[in-house]
Each structure stands twice: as structure tokens, then as C-alpha cells.
Design a protein around this motif. Sequence first.
Motif, PDB file in Angstrom:
ATOM      1  N   SER A  81       1.938   2.280   1.602  1.00 34.32           N
ATOM      2  CA  SER A  81       1.164   2.629   0.416  1.00 34.32           C
ATOM      3  C   SER A  81       1.827   2.004  -0.812  1.00 34.32           C
ATOM      4  CB  SER A  81       1.097   4.150   0.260  1.00 34.32           C
ATOM      5  OG  SER A  81       2.388   4.657   0.027  1.00 34.32           O
ATOM      6  N   PRO A  82       1.059   1.727  -1.863  1.00 32.24           N
ATOM      7  CA  PRO A  82       1.653   1.139  -3.059  1.00 32.24           C
ATOM      8  C   PRO A  82       2.539   2.117  -3.816  1.00 32.24           C
ATOM      9  CG  PRO A  82      -0.688   1.524  -3.387  1.00 32.24           C
ATOM     10  CD  PRO A  82      -0.379   1.846  -1.960  1.00 32.24           C
ATOM     11  N   ALA A  83       2.368   3.419  -3.592  1.00 31.18           N
ATOM     12  CA  ALA A  83       3.169   4.427  -4.290  1.00 31.18           C
ATOM     13  C   ALA A  83       4.585   4.439  -3.721  1.00 31.18           C
ATOM     14  CB  ALA A  83       2.532   5.801  -4.124  1.00 31.18           C
ATOM     15  N   PRO A  84       5.583   4.722  -4.561  1.00 28.04           N
ATOM     16  CA  PRO A  84       6.956   4.791  -4.034  1.00 28.04           C
ATOM     17  C   PRO A  84       7.111   5.968  -3.078  1.00 28.04           C
ATOM     18  CG  PRO A  84       6.879   5.534  -6.316  1.00 28.04           C
ATOM     19  CD  PRO A  84       5.504   5.007  -5.980  1.00 28.04           C
ATOM     20  N   ALA A  85       8.043   5.846  -2.171  1.00 35.47           N
ATOM     21  CA  ALA A  85       8.277   6.915  -1.196  1.00 35.47           C
ATOM     22  C   ALA A  85       8.898   8.109  -1.921  1.00 35.47           C
ATOM     23  CB  ALA A  85       9.209   6.423  -0.106  1.00 35.47           C
ATOM     24  N   ARG A  86       8.433   9.277  -1.575  1.00 39.65           N
ATOM     25  CA  ARG A  86       8.951  10.492  -2.201  1.00 39.65           C
ATOM     26  C   ARG A  86       9.795  11.255  -1.185  1.00 39.65           C
ATOM     27  NH1 ARG A  86       3.261  11.696  -4.687  1.00 39.65           N
ATOM     28  NH2 ARG A  86       3.425  10.422  -6.535  1.00 39.65           N
ATOM     29  N   ARG A  87      10.868  11.823  -1.681  1.00 41.83           N
ATOM     30  CA  ARG A  87      11.738  12.602  -0.819  1.00 41.83           C
ATOM     31  C   ARG A  87      11.346  14.060  -0.925  1.00 41.83           C
ATOM     32  NH1 ARG A  87      17.825  11.109  -1.338  1.00 41.83           N
ATOM     33  NH2 ARG A  87      17.737  12.254   0.601  1.00 41.83           N
TER      34      ARG A  87
END
Length: 74
Positions: free
Chosen positions: A65-71
Motif C-alpha cells: 500500500s502507498p501508506a507507511p506501515a504502522r506499528r
Amino acid sequence: MVLVAVLLPNLMLAVVLALGRYEEFMLGVDEGGAEPRRERHLFAVPDLPPVEEAADRDPRPSHASPAPARRHAA
């Protein structure tokens, strides 16, 4: 318990050695280190041709996905 601890390693060693001798017998290897039977042939598998990638192709996988990975909190 002590009898099992003393006899089990010896029994396992005998089984492994017997399997090795059986394999040599089945492959036709003699005691003198002779060559194995000629029916078994190994051959090299040719490499696959290189895949040419298009210059305009996005290097990211299609599922990224274009969104950054979230922790997430564990």
C-alpha cells in the motif's frame, strides 16, 4: 531408566550403521570403494533465462500500500 539411558544410544547407533550398510548394498557399492552402478546418472539442469523487467514497472509488489506501515501495540 538407567537401563534405557545406557542401551538406547547403542541401539540407535546400531540402527544408523545398519541403514548405512543397507544403502551401500542397494546402491551397489562394494567394499573396495568401487563406483556405484551405472544406472544412476546426475545431470545439470540449465538455468532459467533472465526475466526482463519493464522500465516503467513499479518496483513495489502489487500488494504494497502507498501508506507507511504502522506499528501496533503488542
